[in-house]
Design an enzyme around this catalytic site. Structure first.
Site, PDB file in Angstrom:
ATOM      1  N   ARG A  44       0.839  -6.065   1.410  1.00  0.00           N
ATOM      2  CA  ARG A  44      -0.276  -5.274   0.862  1.00  0.00           C
ATOM      3  C   ARG A  44       0.216  -4.229  -0.132  1.00  0.00           C
ATOM      4  O   ARG A  44      -0.420  -3.977  -1.152  1.00  0.00           O
ATOM      5  CB  ARG A  44      -1.072  -4.596   1.978  1.00  0.00           C
ATOM      6  N   ASN A  62      -5.309  -6.390   5.928  1.00  0.00           N
ATOM      7  CA  ASN A  62      -4.927  -7.398   6.910  1.00  0.00           C
ATOM      8  C   ASN A  62      -6.163  -7.893   7.635  1.00  0.00           C
ATOM      9  O   ASN A  62      -7.076  -7.108   7.922  1.00  0.00           O
ATOM     10  CB  ASN A  62      -3.955  -6.813   7.933  1.00  0.00           C
TER      11      ASN A  62
END
Length: 114
Positions: A44, A62
């Site tokens: 990320r 996520n």
């Protein structure tokens, strides 16, 4: 002979480079679902940095099933570049697939991790 004339017709119509450039610069949004070893490896943060460098807005987060969801808004060219980064991922990731869909445009300020 002009470049447009040399390029020839597409579907019986002359090629209009300015139209193509306009379409590439028009803002759009895409949602990506990235599969593989993409959680716990800095994926990320990798996406956040790449998206910020490209000037995109949106988020990365996520999902409970182990995937990472990425929402990004920008030009078609910017999104195509991001898709290349998503398929590669950071050093410790292992991307097994990226599913990509069109998404409605939502206003975000910058790109962030959720």
């Amino acid at each position: 002979m002009s470049v447009r004339e040399q390029a020839g017709p597409v579907s019986g119509l002359p090629v209009d480079c300015s139209l193509r450039e306009n379409l590439m610069s028009r803002k759009t949004a895409r949602r990506y679902f990235v599969r593989g070893r993409v959680q716990g490896v800095g994926y990320r943060y990798f996406v956040e940095r790449a998206a910020a460098e490209l000037g995109l807005t949106g988020y990365a987060r996520n999902l409970e099933d182990g995937r990472v969801e990425v929402y990004a808004a920008g030009t078609a060219k910017q999104l195509a570049e991001l898709a290349g980064y998503l398929r590669k991922g950071p050093l410790w990731s292992e991307v097994r697939g990226v599913d990509e869909t069109e998404a409605p445009q939502v206003e975000y300020f910058g790109f962030h991790i959720e």
